[in-house]
Structure formats: C-alpha cells, structure tokens
Motif scaffolding. Structure first.
Motif, PDB file in Angstrom:
ATOM      1  N   TYR A 272       0.829  -1.199   0.000  1.00  0.00           N
ATOM      2  CA  TYR A 272       0.000   0.000   0.000  1.00  0.00           C
ATOM      3  C   TYR A 272       0.867   1.253   0.000  1.00  0.00           C
ATOM      4  O   TYR A 272       1.951   1.265   0.558  1.00  0.00           O
ATOM      5  CB  TYR A 272      -0.921   0.036   1.230  1.00  0.00           C
ATOM      6  CG  TYR A 272      -1.927  -1.080   1.246  1.00  0.00           C
ATOM      7  CD1 TYR A 272      -2.852  -1.223   0.222  1.00  0.00           C
ATOM      8  CD2 TYR A 272      -1.959  -2.001   2.288  1.00  0.00           C
ATOM      9  CE1 TYR A 272      -3.780  -2.246   0.236  1.00  0.00           C
ATOM     10  CE2 TYR A 272      -2.890  -3.029   2.311  1.00  0.00           C
ATOM     11  CZ  TYR A 272      -3.797  -3.140   1.274  1.00  0.00           C
ATOM     12  OH  TYR A 272      -4.708  -4.150   1.284  1.00  0.00           O
ATOM     13  N   ARG A 273       0.336   2.309  -0.638  1.00  0.00           N
ATOM     14  CA  ARG A 273       1.066   3.580  -0.683  1.00  0.00           C
ATOM     15  C   ARG A 273       0.066   4.729  -0.693  1.00  0.00           C
ATOM     16  O   ARG A 273      -1.094   4.551  -1.047  1.00  0.00           O
ATOM     17  CB  ARG A 273       1.948   3.661  -1.915  1.00  0.00           C
ATOM     18  CG  ARG A 273       1.160   3.704  -3.208  1.00  0.00           C
ATOM     19  CD  ARG A 273       2.085   3.704  -4.437  1.00  0.00           C
ATOM     20  NE  ARG A 273       1.309   3.616  -5.655  1.00  0.00           N
ATOM     21  CZ  ARG A 273       0.825   4.660  -6.321  1.00  0.00           C
ATOM     22  NH1 ARG A 273       1.037   5.878  -5.881  1.00  0.00           N
ATOM     23  NH2 ARG A 273       0.124   4.495  -7.418  1.00  0.00           N
ATOM     24  N   VAL A 274       0.538   5.914  -0.300  1.00  0.00           N
ATOM     25  CA  VAL A 274      -0.270   7.126  -0.402  1.00  0.00           C
ATOM     26  C   VAL A 274      -0.095   7.621  -1.841  1.00  0.00           C
ATOM     27  O   VAL A 274       1.013   7.940  -2.261  1.00  0.00           O
ATOM     28  CB  VAL A 274       0.175   8.200   0.609  1.00  0.00           C
ATOM     29  CG1 VAL A 274      -0.536   9.521   0.338  1.00  0.00           C
ATOM     30  CG2 VAL A 274      -0.092   7.733   2.030  1.00  0.00           C
ATOM     31  N   SER A 275      -1.182   7.639  -2.594  1.00  0.00           N
ATOM     32  CA  SER A 275      -1.098   8.005  -4.009  1.00  0.00           C
ATOM     33  C   SER A 275      -1.546   9.440  -4.283  1.00  0.00           C
ATOM     34  O   SER A 275      -1.407   9.927  -5.398  1.00  0.00           O
ATOM     35  CB  SER A 275      -1.925   7.035  -4.853  1.00  0.00           C
ATOM     36  OG  SER A 275      -3.265   7.005  -4.411  1.00  0.00           O
ATOM     37  N   GLY A 276      -2.076  10.118  -3.254  1.00  0.00           N
ATOM     38  CA  GLY A 276      -2.479  11.504  -3.441  1.00  0.00           C
ATOM     39  C   GLY A 276      -2.945  12.123  -2.145  1.00  0.00           C
ATOM     40  O   GLY A 276      -3.468  11.427  -1.273  1.00  0.00           O
ATOM     41  N   VAL A 277      -2.732  13.419  -2.018  1.00  0.00           N
ATOM     42  CA  VAL A 277      -3.189  14.171  -0.852  1.00  0.00           C
ATOM     43  C   VAL A 277      -3.731  15.506  -1.348  1.00  0.00           C
ATOM     44  O   VAL A 277      -3.096  16.181  -2.167  1.00  0.00           O
ATOM     45  CB  VAL A 277      -2.036  14.424   0.156  1.00  0.00           C
ATOM     46  CG1 VAL A 277      -2.516  15.282   1.318  1.00  0.00           C
ATOM     47  CG2 VAL A 277      -1.451  13.119   0.653  1.00  0.00           C
ATOM     48  N   ARG A 278      -4.904  15.851  -0.868  1.00  0.00           N
ATOM     49  CA  ARG A 278      -5.504  17.139  -1.199  1.00  0.00           C
ATOM     50  C   ARG A 278      -5.891  17.840   0.094  1.00  0.00           C
ATOM     51  O   ARG A 278      -6.510  17.219   0.964  1.00  0.00           O
ATOM     52  CB  ARG A 278      -6.743  16.951  -2.082  1.00  0.00           C
ATOM     53  CG  ARG A 278      -6.407  16.435  -3.463  1.00  0.00           C
ATOM     54  CD  ARG A 278      -7.621  16.033  -4.269  1.00  0.00           C
ATOM     55  NE  ARG A 278      -8.412  14.968  -3.675  1.00  0.00           N
ATOM     56  CZ  ARG A 278      -8.075  13.680  -3.649  1.00  0.00           C
ATOM     57  NH1 ARG A 278      -6.921  13.286  -4.147  1.00  0.00           N
ATOM     58  NH2 ARG A 278      -8.871  12.780  -3.111  1.00  0.00           N
ATOM     59  N   ILE A 279      -5.504  19.105   0.216  1.00  0.00           N
ATOM     60  CA  ILE A 279      -5.894  19.899   1.378  1.00  0.00           C
ATOM     61  C   ILE A 279      -6.602  21.154   0.884  1.00  0.00           C
ATOM     62  O   ILE A 279      -6.219  21.739  -0.131  1.00  0.00           O
ATOM     63  CB  ILE A 279      -4.697  20.260   2.287  1.00  0.00           C
ATOM     64  CG1 ILE A 279      -3.601  20.975   1.502  1.00  0.00           C
ATOM     65  CG2 ILE A 279      -4.146  19.033   2.968  1.00  0.00           C
ATOM     66  CD1 ILE A 279      -2.497  21.515   2.365  1.00  0.00           C
ATOM     67  N   PHE A 280      -7.651  21.529   1.584  1.00  0.00           N
ATOM     68  CA  PHE A 280      -8.406  22.716   1.212  1.00  0.00           C
ATOM     69  C   PHE A 280      -9.292  23.128   2.365  1.00  0.00           C
ATOM     70  O   PHE A 280      -9.338  22.456   3.396  1.00  0.00           O
ATOM     71  CB  PHE A 280      -9.235  22.473  -0.063  1.00  0.00           C
ATOM     72  CG  PHE A 280     -10.074  21.234  -0.040  1.00  0.00           C
ATOM     73  CD1 PHE A 280     -11.400  21.284   0.351  1.00  0.00           C
ATOM     74  CD2 PHE A 280      -9.550  20.008  -0.425  1.00  0.00           C
ATOM     75  CE1 PHE A 280     -12.184  20.140   0.368  1.00  0.00           C
ATOM     76  CE2 PHE A 280     -10.328  18.857  -0.403  1.00  0.00           C
ATOM     77  CZ  PHE A 280     -11.645  18.922  -0.010  1.00  0.00           C
ATOM     78  N   SER A 281      -9.986  24.239   2.202  1.00  0.00           N
ATOM     79  CA  SER A 281     -10.933  24.720   3.203  1.00  0.00           C
ATOM     80  C   SER A 281     -12.328  24.683   2.612  1.00  0.00           C
ATOM     81  O   SER A 281     -12.515  24.947   1.428  1.00  0.00           O
ATOM     82  CB  SER A 281     -10.618  26.155   3.626  1.00  0.00           C
ATOM     83  OG  SER A 281      -9.410  26.205   4.325  1.00  0.00           O
ATOM     84  N   GLU A 282     -13.292  24.344   3.455  1.00  0.00           N
ATOM     85  CA  GLU A 282     -14.687  24.357   3.053  1.00  0.00           C
ATOM     86  C   GLU A 282     -15.415  25.380   3.900  1.00  0.00           C
ATOM     87  O   GLU A 282     -15.129  25.532   5.080  1.00  0.00           O
ATOM     88  CB  GLU A 282     -15.324  22.978   3.255  1.00  0.00           C
ATOM     89  CG  GLU A 282     -14.783  21.918   2.334  1.00  0.00           C
ATOM     90  CD  GLU A 282     -15.435  20.569   2.550  1.00  0.00           C
ATOM     91  OE1 GLU A 282     -15.667  19.903   1.541  1.00  0.00           O
ATOM     92  OE2 GLU A 282     -15.706  20.208   3.704  1.00  0.00           O
ATOM     93  N   ARG A 283     -16.324  26.078   3.301  1.00  0.00           N
ATOM     94  CA  ARG A 283     -17.129  27.061   4.022  1.00  0.00           C
ATOM     95  C   ARG A 283     -18.380  26.365   4.530  1.00  0.00           C
ATOM     96  O   ARG A 283     -19.186  25.870   3.748  1.00  0.00           O
ATOM     97  CB  ARG A 283     -17.492  28.193   3.070  1.00  0.00           C
ATOM     98  CG  ARG A 283     -17.916  29.420   3.753  1.00  0.00           C
ATOM     99  CD  ARG A 283     -17.134  30.608   3.178  1.00  0.00           C
ATOM    100  NE  ARG A 283     -17.630  31.831   3.766  1.00  0.00           N
ATOM    101  CZ  ARG A 283     -17.054  32.384   4.819  1.00  0.00           C
ATOM    102  NH1 ARG A 283     -15.987  31.862   5.346  1.00  0.00           N
ATOM    103  NH2 ARG A 283     -17.555  33.482   5.340  1.00  0.00           N
ATOM    104  N   LEU A 284     -18.529  26.279   5.847  1.00  0.00           N
ATOM    105  CA  LEU A 284     -19.660  25.599   6.462  1.00  0.00           C
ATOM    106  C   LEU A 284     -20.404  26.538   7.400  1.00  0.00           C
ATOM    107  O   LEU A 284     -19.811  27.454   7.968  1.00  0.00           O
ATOM    108  CB  LEU A 284     -19.191  24.374   7.252  1.00  0.00           C
ATOM    109  CG  LEU A 284     -18.491  23.275   6.472  1.00  0.00           C
ATOM    110  CD1 LEU A 284     -17.995  22.202   7.421  1.00  0.00           C
ATOM    111  CD2 LEU A 284     -19.412  22.684   5.434  1.00  0.00           C
ATOM    112  N   GLU A 285     -21.672  26.248   7.597  1.00  0.00           N
ATOM    113  CA  GLU A 285     -22.473  27.018   8.539  1.00  0.00           C
ATOM    114  C   GLU A 285     -22.478  26.294   9.881  1.00  0.00           C
ATOM    115  O   GLU A 285     -22.805  25.113   9.953  1.00  0.00           O
ATOM    116  CB  GLU A 285     -23.902  27.174   8.020  1.00  0.00           C
ATOM    117  CG  GLU A 285     -24.737  28.117   8.856  1.00  0.00           C
ATOM    118  CD  GLU A 285     -26.107  28.373   8.242  1.00  0.00           C
ATOM    119  OE1 GLU A 285     -27.070  28.431   9.021  1.00  0.00           O
ATOM    120  OE2 GLU A 285     -26.191  28.497   7.010  1.00  0.00           O
TER     121      GLU A 285
END
Length: 95
Positions: free
Chosen positions: A63-76
């Motif tokens: 097994y390997r880490v094939s991708g990483v995504r970081i971001f912000s979401e606007r939530l109420e």
C-alpha cells in the motif's frame, strides 16, 4: 427528502476509535484499487494516522499514499455563522 449517494471508496473520519477507520479502509482496499480517507478539522490527525498505519505497518501488502488534497470548506455552524473548516483527503492505493 431523497438519500444522497456517496462514492463507495471514501472513508469519512469522525469521532470513533481509530481502529474503526483502519478496518473500514482495509476492507475497502480489498475490493477497490484506491480508497480516499477524508476528514475535517480536528479529525485530520486521525486521517493522517490511519493512512500512515496502513502504509507503514502493512508495507508487505504494497500500500502507498497516491495523493493528498488539502483545502478549506465554508460551512455554517450551529449558531448560523459561516466559517472555514480545513479538510484533507488522502488517497491510499495498492501498488
């Protein structure tokens, strides 16, 4: 109100014990080529831990880490105010 369908290869991290998410991810990896571990806010630490436990402790399985995504979401929030919440998505794949 209809049900919202979710992709079958995503594990959403919450407040359960880490082994719950570890088992869920490994179960999905038995049938899926890639599984996405997704978490928001304070649960990001658990998402990273789950992915690293799989990659490092199960290295014989390939097994390997094939991708990483970081971001912000606007939530109420519950009080009605909008705020940004950090989010991470970690893709784990079998070599």
């Amino acid at each position: 109100m209809g049900l919202v369908s979710r992709p079958s290869n995503i594990v959403f991290i919450g407040k359960k014990p880490i082994l719950t998410y570890l088992n869920a991810t490994l179960t999905l990896l038995a049938n899926e080529p890639t599984v996405t571990i997704k978490a928001r806010g304070n649960s990001i630490v658990t998402a990273v831990d789950v992915s690293q436990m799989i990659v490092k402790k199960m290295s014989a399985m390939g097994y390997r880490v094939s991708g990483v995504r970081i971001f912000s979401e606007r939530l109420e929030s519950k009080d009605g105010k909008e705020r940004n919440v950090s989010t991470i998505e970690v893709d784990v794949s079998k070599n």
